[in-house]
Scaffold this motif. Structure first.
Motif, PDB file in Angstrom:
ATOM      1  N   ARG A  79       0.834  -1.204   0.000  1.00 30.79           N
ATOM      2  CA  ARG A  79       0.000   0.000   0.000  1.00 30.79           C
ATOM      3  C   ARG A  79       0.870   1.255   0.000  1.00 30.79           C
ATOM      4  NH1 ARG A  79      -4.661   0.121   4.239  1.00 30.79           N
ATOM      5  NH2 ARG A  79      -2.943   0.204   5.734  1.00 30.79           N
ATOM      6  N   ARG A  80       0.536   2.200  -0.910  1.00 28.79           N
ATOM      7  CA  ARG A  80       1.200   3.501  -0.960  1.00 28.79           C
ATOM      8  C   ARG A  80       0.182   4.569  -0.606  1.00 28.79           C
ATOM      9  NH1 ARG A  80       1.434   7.859  -4.356  1.00 28.79           N
ATOM     10  NH2 ARG A  80       0.061   6.863  -5.890  1.00 28.79           N
ATOM     11  N   SER A  81       0.493   5.368   0.402  1.00 30.01           N
ATOM     12  CA  SER A  81      -0.428   6.417   0.817  1.00 30.01           C
ATOM     13  C   SER A  81      -0.601   7.448  -0.302  1.00 30.01           C
ATOM     14  CB  SER A  81       0.078   7.098   2.086  1.00 30.01           C
ATOM     15  OG  SER A  81      -0.804   8.112   2.512  1.00 30.01           O
ATOM     16  N   MET A  82      -1.862   7.778  -0.603  1.00 29.67           N
ATOM     17  CA  MET A  82      -2.175   8.744  -1.648  1.00 29.67           C
ATOM     18  C   MET A  82      -2.626  10.081  -1.072  1.00 29.67           C
ATOM     19  SD  MET A  82      -4.226   6.235  -4.288  1.00 29.67           S
ATOM     20  CE  MET A  82      -4.500   7.546  -5.502  1.00 29.67           C
ATOM     21  N   PHE A  83      -3.562  10.050  -0.156  1.00 34.77           N
ATOM     22  CA  PHE A  83      -3.967  11.261   0.551  1.00 34.77           C
ATOM     23  C   PHE A  83      -4.552  10.879   1.903  1.00 34.77           C
ATOM     24  CE2 PHE A  83      -7.338  10.289  -2.582  1.00 34.77           C
ATOM     25  CZ  PHE A  83      -8.433  10.079  -1.767  1.00 34.77           C
ATOM     26  N   ASN A  84      -4.519  11.840   2.818  1.00 36.10           N
ATOM     27  CA  ASN A  84      -4.904  11.571   4.206  1.00 36.10           C
ATOM     28  C   ASN A  84      -5.349  12.891   4.822  1.00 36.10           C
ATOM     29  OD1 ASN A  84      -5.219  10.614   6.792  1.00 36.10           O
ATOM     30  ND2 ASN A  84      -3.035  10.328   7.194  1.00 36.10           N
ATOM     31  N   PHE A  85      -6.642  13.024   5.124  1.00 37.52           N
ATOM     32  CA  PHE A  85      -7.132  14.275   5.687  1.00 37.52           C
ATOM     33  C   PHE A  85      -8.379  13.989   6.529  1.00 37.52           C
ATOM     34  CE2 PHE A  85      -9.147  13.754   1.572  1.00 37.52           C
ATOM     35  CZ  PHE A  85     -10.477  14.036   1.830  1.00 37.52           C
ATOM     36  N   SER A  86      -8.742  14.946   7.355  1.00 41.81           N
ATOM     37  CA  SER A  86      -9.912  14.815   8.219  1.00 41.81           C
ATOM     38  C   SER A  86     -11.089  15.589   7.646  1.00 41.81           C
ATOM     39  CB  SER A  86      -9.603  15.335   9.622  1.00 41.81           C
ATOM     40  OG  SER A  86      -8.630  14.534  10.249  1.00 41.81           O
ATOM     41  N   GLN A  87     -12.285  15.096   7.946  1.00 40.63           N
ATOM     42  CA  GLN A  87     -13.520  15.799   7.648  1.00 40.63           C
ATOM     43  C   GLN A  87     -14.281  15.949   8.968  1.00 40.63           C
ATOM     44  OE1 GLN A  87     -15.472  13.608   4.403  1.00 40.63           O
ATOM     45  NE2 GLN A  87     -14.820  15.227   3.007  1.00 40.63           N
ATOM     46  N   PRO A  88     -14.131  17.066   9.651  1.00 37.53           N
ATOM     47  CA  PRO A  88     -14.683  17.200  11.002  1.00 37.53           C
ATOM     48  C   PRO A  88     -16.161  17.551  11.065  1.00 37.53           C
ATOM     49  CG  PRO A  88     -13.419  19.143  10.418  1.00 37.53           C
ATOM     50  CD  PRO A  88     -13.228  18.173   9.289  1.00 37.53           C
ATOM     51  N   ALA A  89     -16.767  17.957   9.972  1.00 37.13           N
ATOM     52  CA  ALA A  89     -18.133  18.475  10.044  1.00 37.13           C
ATOM     53  C   ALA A  89     -19.052  17.774   9.063  1.00 37.13           C
ATOM     54  CB  ALA A  89     -18.140  19.976   9.765  1.00 37.13           C
ATOM     55  N   ALA A  90     -20.306  17.579   9.475  1.00 32.94           N
ATOM     56  CA  ALA A  90     -21.320  17.056   8.564  1.00 32.94           C
ATOM     57  C   ALA A  90     -21.519  18.023   7.407  1.00 32.94           C
ATOM     58  CB  ALA A  90     -22.630  16.838   9.303  1.00 32.94           C
ATOM     59  N   GLY A  91     -21.639  17.489   6.215  1.00 34.54           N
ATOM     60  CA  GLY A  91     -21.820  18.314   5.032  1.00 34.54           C
ATOM     61  C   GLY A  91     -20.526  18.684   4.334  1.00 34.54           C
ATOM     62  N   GLN A  92     -19.384  18.346   4.918  1.00 36.38           N
ATOM     63  CA  GLN A  92     -18.113  18.690   4.283  1.00 36.38           C
ATOM     64  C   GLN A  92     -17.900  17.835   3.042  1.00 36.38           C
ATOM     65  OE1 GLN A  92     -14.743  18.884   6.897  1.00 36.38           O
ATOM     66  NE2 GLN A  92     -13.254  18.825   5.243  1.00 36.38           N
ATOM     67  N   ILE A  93     -17.452  18.462   1.976  1.00 41.49           N
ATOM     68  CA  ILE A  93     -17.195  17.790   0.710  1.00 41.49           C
ATOM     69  C   ILE A  93     -15.780  18.120   0.256  1.00 41.49           C
ATOM     70  CG2 ILE A  93     -17.887  17.521  -1.707  1.00 41.49           C
ATOM     71  CD1 ILE A  93     -20.676  18.440  -0.916  1.00 41.49           C
ATOM     72  N   ASP A  94     -15.015  17.101  -0.099  1.00 44.10           N
ATOM     73  CA  ASP A  94     -13.677  17.297  -0.667  1.00 44.10           C
ATOM     74  C   ASP A  94     -13.589  16.528  -1.972  1.00 44.10           C
ATOM     75  OD1 ASP A  94     -11.761  18.683   1.455  1.00 44.10           O
ATOM     76  OD2 ASP A  94     -13.108  17.366   2.555  1.00 44.10           O
ATOM     77  N   VAL A  95     -12.972  17.135  -2.984  1.00 46.49           N
ATOM     78  CA  VAL A  95     -12.782  16.499  -4.285  1.00 46.49           C
ATOM     79  C   VAL A  95     -11.283  16.350  -4.522  1.00 46.49           C
ATOM     80  CG1 VAL A  95     -13.192  16.645  -6.759  1.00 46.49           C
ATOM     81  CG2 VAL A  95     -14.928  17.478  -5.146  1.00 46.49           C
ATOM     82  N   ILE A  96     -10.849  15.101  -4.684  1.00 52.87           N
ATOM     83  CA  ILE A  96      -9.423  14.791  -4.794  1.00 52.87           C
ATOM     84  C   ILE A  96      -9.171  14.002  -6.075  1.00 52.87           C
ATOM     85  CG2 ILE A  96      -7.432  13.742  -3.648  1.00 52.87           C
ATOM     86  CD1 ILE A  96      -8.689  15.890  -1.965  1.00 52.87           C
ATOM     87  N   PRO A  97      -8.240  14.416  -6.947  1.00 48.12           N
ATOM     88  CA  PRO A  97      -7.904  13.597  -8.118  1.00 48.12           C
ATOM     89  C   PRO A  97      -7.281  12.270  -7.682  1.00 48.12           C
ATOM     90  CG  PRO A  97      -7.064  15.845  -8.344  1.00 48.12           C
ATOM     91  CD  PRO A  97      -7.488  15.684  -6.920  1.00 48.12           C
ATOM     92  N   LEU A  98      -7.630  11.199  -8.391  1.00 41.13           N
ATOM     93  CA  LEU A  98      -7.011   9.898  -8.154  1.00 41.13           C
ATOM     94  C   LEU A  98      -5.819   9.761  -9.103  1.00 41.13           C
ATOM     95  CD1 LEU A  98     -10.185   7.629  -7.872  1.00 41.13           C
ATOM     96  CD2 LEU A  98      -8.746   8.483  -6.007  1.00 41.13           C
ATOM     97  N   ARG A  99      -4.631   9.727  -8.546  1.00 41.53           N
ATOM     98  CA  ARG A  99      -3.426   9.649  -9.357  1.00 41.53           C
ATOM     99  C   ARG A  99      -2.644   8.402  -8.944  1.00 41.53           C
ATOM    100  NH1 ARG A  99      -6.127  12.438 -11.778  1.00 41.53           N
ATOM    101  NH2 ARG A  99      -5.850  14.622 -12.402  1.00 41.53           N
ATOM    102  N   LEU A 100      -2.904   7.299  -9.631  1.00 37.08           N
ATOM    103  CA  LEU A 100      -2.225   6.042  -9.329  1.00 37.08           C
ATOM    104  C   LEU A 100      -0.954   5.932 -10.148  1.00 37.08           C
ATOM    105  CD1 LEU A 100      -5.421   5.544  -8.802  1.00 37.08           C
ATOM    106  CD2 LEU A 100      -4.730   3.164  -8.658  1.00 37.08           C
ATOM    107  N   ARG A 101       0.091   5.403  -9.538  1.00 35.65           N
ATOM    108  CA  ARG A 101       1.378   5.279 -10.220  1.00 35.65           C
ATOM    109  C   ARG A 101       1.532   3.939 -10.941  1.00 35.65           C
ATOM    110  NH1 ARG A 101       5.452   7.419  -5.393  1.00 35.65           N
ATOM    111  NH2 ARG A 101       4.645   9.572  -5.277  1.00 35.65           N
ATOM    112  N   ARG A 102       1.072   2.852 -10.305  1.00 33.90           N
ATOM    113  CA  ARG A 102       1.325   1.536 -10.886  1.00 33.90           C
ATOM    114  C   ARG A 102       0.093   0.639 -10.910  1.00 33.90           C
ATOM    115  NH1 ARG A 102       6.548  -1.176  -8.363  1.00 33.90           N
ATOM    116  NH2 ARG A 102       6.343  -2.395 -10.276  1.00 33.90           N
ATOM    117  N   GLY A 103      -0.660   0.610  -9.841  1.00 36.19           N
ATOM    118  CA  GLY A 103      -1.780  -0.314  -9.753  1.00 36.19           C
ATOM    119  C   GLY A 103      -3.074   0.266 -10.276  1.00 36.19           C
ATOM    120  N   ASN A 104      -4.166  -0.446 -10.000  1.00 36.48           N
ATOM    121  CA  ASN A 104      -5.495   0.023 -10.392  1.00 36.48           C
ATOM    122  C   ASN A 104      -6.461   0.033  -9.213  1.00 36.48           C
ATOM    123  OD1 ASN A 104      -5.383  -2.984 -10.613  1.00 36.48           O
ATOM    124  ND2 ASN A 104      -7.546  -2.738 -11.057  1.00 36.48           N
TER     125      ASN A 104
END
Length: 262
Positions: free
Chosen positions: A163-188
């Motif tokens: 496993r390679r860490s890609m992103f790691n963050f907290s969502q402390p509140a209901a209704g919070q939305i985060d959009v993160i690109p998926l950028r894989l190096r080798r696997g699927n």
């Protein structure tokens, strides 16, 4: 017994057969071993005389028992006592849900449906929903917290069991939305953990082409608009690994095939 989520989701690799012919479909591979790519796919438009591959996936092996994981925080939302973690959803008649059926090797064909553009990860009642989903390999992840507590979203790329860490963050509140690109190096494969609640889990299976399907609660799958040709069929499940076999389909052919993992 209290277990870590990683132990729960790592199962023994199993056999795969066709229900009709009982033909062995090749050795199982570890999660994320093969990757999904290796070629460029071009969406050229509607497929003339395309075929359809559909069927049901069943599981006939030994049961993988659910485990209990203790709830030690946020009991008002997550519940008291223990959460039951079920590594496999198998119906009373053996139908296996949450498996990805993919036809590999198609280099051009139908356009991508909008549903493939973004992985939707919902945090509801201290769980990730859905458990398994499929997206294109250039997709982004839209992560939404519906719980009035803090969740932590930790994504890993999985390749050859590492496993390679890609992103790691907290969502402390209901209704919070985060959009993160998926950028894989080798696997699927991408697996999602919550560092605040260790029973929470989800998987994202990325693909270079739209020729794949996730089995429903009744084990059903369907892939349409397949150009005639010879390809490779793969079946992947988070607890059972991945299997491969050769696959051929003709013009306008409706290919009904029931598969069995054991």
């Amino acid at each position: 017994m209290v277990m870590t989520r990683r132990k729960v989701l790592t199962g023994a690799m199993s056999g795969l057969t066709t229900a009709a012919a009982s033909a062995y479909l090749g050795p199982a591979l570890a999660q994320g071993l093969s990757g999904a790519g290796g070629f460029a796919y071009e969406a050229t438009g509607p497929v003339r005389n395309g075929g359809v591959f559909r069927g049901t996936l069943k599981y006939t092996g030994a049961p993988i028992e659910p485990v209990q994981m203790q709830v030690i925080k946020d009991n008002n939302i997550c519940g008291e006592g223990y959460r039951t973690v079920v590594p496999m959803r198998v119906s009373d008649n053996g139908a296996l849900a949450d498996a990805v059926i993919q036809i590999r090797g198609i280099t051009e064909g139908k356009p991508w449906a909008p549903i493939f553009e973004s992985a939707k990860i919902y945090q509801m009642n201290c769980s990730f929903q859905p458990f398994v989903q499929i997206v294109r390999d250039s997709a982004e992840a839209e992560i939404i917290n519906f719980d009035p507590i803090m969740h932590n979203v930790h994504a890993y790329e999985v390749f050859k069991g590492v496993r390679r860490s890609m992103f790691n963050f907290s969502q402390p509140a209901a209704g919070q939305i985060d959009v993160i690109p998926l950028r894989l190096r080798r696997g699927n494969l991408v697996t999602i953990d919550c560092n605040a609640h260790n029973w929470m889990a989800a998987w994202i299976y990325t693909s270079p082409s739209p020729y794949l399907s996730v089995t429903s609660a009744d084990g059903k799958f369907e892939i349409a608009d397949i150009p005639a040709g010879e390809y490779q069929l793969s079946v992947w499940h988070p607890a059972l690994g991945e299997k491969f076999t050769d696959f051929a389909i003709g013009p306008n052919q409706v290919f009904d095939l029931d598969l069995v993992m054991s």
